[in-house]
Design an enzyme around this catalytic site. Structure first.
Site, mmCIF file in Angstrom:
data_model
loop_
_atom_site.group_PDB
_atom_site.id
_atom_site.type_symbol
_atom_site.label_atom_id
_atom_site.label_comp_id
_atom_site.label_asym_id
_atom_site.label_seq_id
_atom_site.Cartn_x
_atom_site.Cartn_y
_atom_site.Cartn_z
ATOM 1 N N PHE A 1 0.967 -1.413 0.050
ATOM 2 C CA PHE A 1 0.295 0.312 -0.187
ATOM 3 C C PHE A 1 1.629 1.259 -0.328
ATOM 4 O O PHE A 1 1.763 1.878 1.135
ATOM 5 C CB PHE A 1 -0.420 -0.128 1.752
ATOM 6 C CG PHE A 1 -1.789 -0.851 1.798
ATOM 7 C CD1 PHE A 1 -3.482 -0.552 0.956
ATOM 8 C CD2 PHE A 1 -1.568 -2.070 1.609
ATOM 9 C CE1 PHE A 1 -4.054 -1.617 0.689
ATOM 10 C CE2 PHE A 1 -3.053 -3.255 2.082
ATOM 11 C CZ PHE A 1 -4.168 -2.955 0.901
ATOM 12 N N ASP A 2 0.289 2.460 -0.467
ATOM 13 C CA ASP A 2 0.930 4.039 -0.285
ATOM 14 C C ASP A 2 0.345 4.075 0.257
ATOM 15 O O ASP A 2 -0.618 4.238 1.196
ATOM 16 C CB ASP A 2 0.571 4.539 -1.777
ATOM 17 C CG ASP A 2 0.620 6.047 -1.786
ATOM 18 O OD1 ASP A 2 2.034 6.175 -1.006
ATOM 19 O OD2 ASP A 2 0.060 6.713 -1.897
#
Length: 652
Positions: A341-342
């Site tokens: 995930f960013d």
């Protein structure tokens, strides 16, 4: 021959093929009834069977002829050849039955596929054909194609919104489920100072509306930001059309198998037709067996097993607000072992706010804020907007000298000219490079304390001298913890956070939401390296980001997933999958749907190939005749389509 010849035969609309199949079946039943109850007169039954063949074979003949013109020999040709062969040896009843069931299965197959497409193609009818435009205090109704960027349109209560835009007057609730999949209407309000609009991508969701969504009880005025052909709805329709044409890996494998399988079957049939030369039977018996084997071996069910499941899966996802761009990502998503995930805008809200202003030396708090606001006002970064908004609220209506010549320094910060001196705003690395010295201990300690608490702290320099620290913070999404728990329950082995923020900020956010593998201070190329390493260590990896600065990592991942596709032009272009409502709750649904689709594809392949394996030996040995072979063959085709349609009812 025009490729649309079969389309021109649709005398009774989309159901024409079904009507022809039913008429064919009626003639076959009449022919059978005549044989059973009217003894001694077979000519009537033969005539009825021929009529059944005509109605059942007309579209098969057209398709076979079109394939022949394109130098292709597909299943329609095989079925037509088998029917003509059966009739040639006097088996009119079997020939009529074959074409009746073949045409019926294709009609039902087409109906089922249309039903799957219906969930998607209804998007095309969402936009109104005209818009009410305000011009010089007059309202004019203009065609949608004539709308221009900058036009002000009036949206009446309970009407469709004609264009993507920003609300300039009024407020209302808007049902945007057709775009984002959200089941609850969303409140939209006017944006102050809309006439000074800069970067459209920075407009917050509460001020932005989309073409094709439905206004509630309030009236609004909307400034058009995109012409009709560039609207979010138009891009969705185009992407869905592209998705329908993209084949999955399983489909490519099936097509490759069919390419060699059909000629192989024709060779076997040719050999069986001359079996009478080697064994004690007539030519008629050999020919009849060959036709039975041809029917049993034809891969109708195999040809439709994967595309039917793929289309149904894409349709179900679109109805839920998840855009899956083709069969490859639909299949691949179900096999991922890790998700990266960013942070900003993905695990967090993406709307940070100014939290701390810490002047240094003889610099005042007001002067530090003015310098920061002046520079960041020229930037389109989300953190810049937070600094400007928070700073202006504290400073009030004062005249701040404008900055000029802003330039972003990748992964370090920004610089600009203000009051005839260079202002730098950024991280430790930037400031140490500018000054050539280590950061003063007091500033370093203050930054470390803020970062440990999850704040993003930035140093401000003017002419190489420190003015102080400003910090912003972005809070985690409310749904993140529950989503991560659901992903773990689905068997996702590794969940990683990749962010350009420093490691202390990454650790603080990760500890709050339950991620055990946060990786901070990552440049875009380092995110790519992290994705490649994860793929080596654990297998297939998905990357979830905003589709802009995460694009390289998304491209190298097995499946790229974008957040907030409705508010990001880049997201729809770079990702394999888009979560339209900017809501992580959709991610477990998409993974579960993909896994269900993969199971159904495997089931369909087992049914289709299993039926061939069962029927071919039975027909070769003469244990069954054409009739049972036709029922088994066409029945398996209908079964795999109905099995695929179960995806339309999928829910996590």
């Amino acid at each position: 021959m025009d490729i649309s010849m079969s389309h021109n035969m649709m005398l009774f609309g989309k159901s024409t093929k079904l009507y022809f199949a039913l008429v064919s079946g009626a003639f076959w039943l009449l022919g059978i009834s005549n044989l059973l109850f009217v003894k001694g007169n077979t000519s009537i039954s033969t005539s009825l069977f021929i009529l059944g063949m005509v109605f059942g074979g007309v579209f098969t003949l057209i398709n076979a002829f079109e394939d022949f013109l394109n130098t292709k020999f597909k299943i329609d040709f095989l079925m037509l050849f088998a029917a003509v062969g059966a009739a040639f040896i006097g088996k009119w009843g079997e020939a009529s039955l074959l074409l009746f069931l073949f045409s019926l299965s294709h009609a039902l197959e087409e109906y089922a596929m249309q039903r799957a497409r219906k969930s998607i193609t209804k998007l095309i009818g969402l936009s109104p054909t005209t818009a009410l435009v305000r011009r010089q205090d007059k309202l004019m109704e203009v065609p949608l194609a004539d709308l221009k960027v900058g036009n002000i349109i009036v949206v009446k209560p309970n009407s469709k919104i004609a264009a993507d835009g920003v609300v300039t007057e009024g407020s209302s609730s808007v049902n945007q489920s057709s775009i984002t999949g959200e089941s609850i209407p969303v409140i939209k309000s006017a944006l102050e100072n809309w006439d000074m609009l800069g970067d459209h991508n920075q407009i917050k969701a509460r001020h932005r509306v989309f073409a094709g969504t439905i206004n509630g009880e309030g009236a609004m005025e909307v400034k058009v930001l995109k012409e009709a052909h560039d609207s979010t709805l138009s891009r969705l329709i185009n992407l869905v059309k592209e998705a329908e044409t993209q084949k999955s890996p399983t489909q490519h494998l099936a097509d490759k198998f069919e390419k060699y399988y059909v000629p192989f079957v024709l060779v076997i049939i040719s050999v069986l037709m001359f079996a009478f030369l080697l064994i004690n039977e007539t030519f008629q018996q050999s020919f009849y067996r060959a036709m039975s084997v041809l029917i049993a071996a034809s891969p109708c069910a195999l040809a439709i097993s994967t595309p039917s499941a793929t289309l149904a899966g894409i349709a179900r996802a679109a109805r839920y607000g998840v855009l899956i761009k083709g069969g490859r990502p639909l299949e691949a998503l179900g096999g991922i072992k890790a998700i990266a995930f960013d942070k900003t805008g993905t695990l967090t809200e993406g709307n940070p706010s100014l939290t701390h202003v810490v002047p240094f030396g003889d610099c005042s708090r007001s002067y530090l804020l003015q310098a920061a606001v002046a520079v960041e006002a020229l930037s389109d970064h989300p953190l810049a907007a937070a600094i400007v908004d928070g700073g202006m609220k504290e400073l009030g209506p004062i005249n701040i000298p404008k900055a000029q010549h802003i330039r972003a320094i990748l992964a370090h910060g920004v610089k600009a000219t203000w009051q005839e001196e260079i202002i730098h705003i950024g991280n430790r690395r930037l400031c140490e490079e500018i000054t050539g010295e280590s950061i003063p201990e007091v500033l370093d300690a203050q930054m470390s304390k803020l970062e440990t608490q999850g704040h993003t702290a930035m140093l401000v320099l003017k002419g190489g001298k420190y003015l102080g620290i400003i910090s912003v913070m972005d809070v985690a999404r409310t749904e993140v913890k529950s989503v991560l728990d659901r992903l773990k329950s689905l068997g996702i082995g590794r969940i990683v956070m990749l962010t350009g923020d420093n490691q202390k900020v990454a650790d603080a956010i990760a500890a709050n939401i339950g991620i055990t593998d946060p990786r901070g201070s990552m440049l875009p190329e380092q995110k790519v390296e992290a994705i490649l390493k994860l793929k080596q260590e654990i297998g297939d990896v998905a990357m979830v980001g905003d589709g802009a600065n995460d694009a390289p990592a998304m491209a190298y991942s097995t499946v790229g997933i974008s957040m907030g596709a409705a508010s990001s032009d880049v997201a729809l272009e770079t990702a394999d999958i888009a979560l339209m409502a900017d809501n992580l709750d959709m991610l477990p649904f998409a993974i579960g749907l993909s896994r269900k689709a993969n199971r159904i594809i495997i089931q369909n392949l087992f049914i289709s190939l299993g039926m061939v394996v069962l029927l071919v030996p039975l027909t070769i040995t003469g244990s069954i005749t054409i009739g049972p072979a036709v029922f088994g063959h066409e029945g398996s085709t209908i079964l795999v389509v109905l099995n695929a349609l179960r995806l339309l009812r999928y829910d996590l």
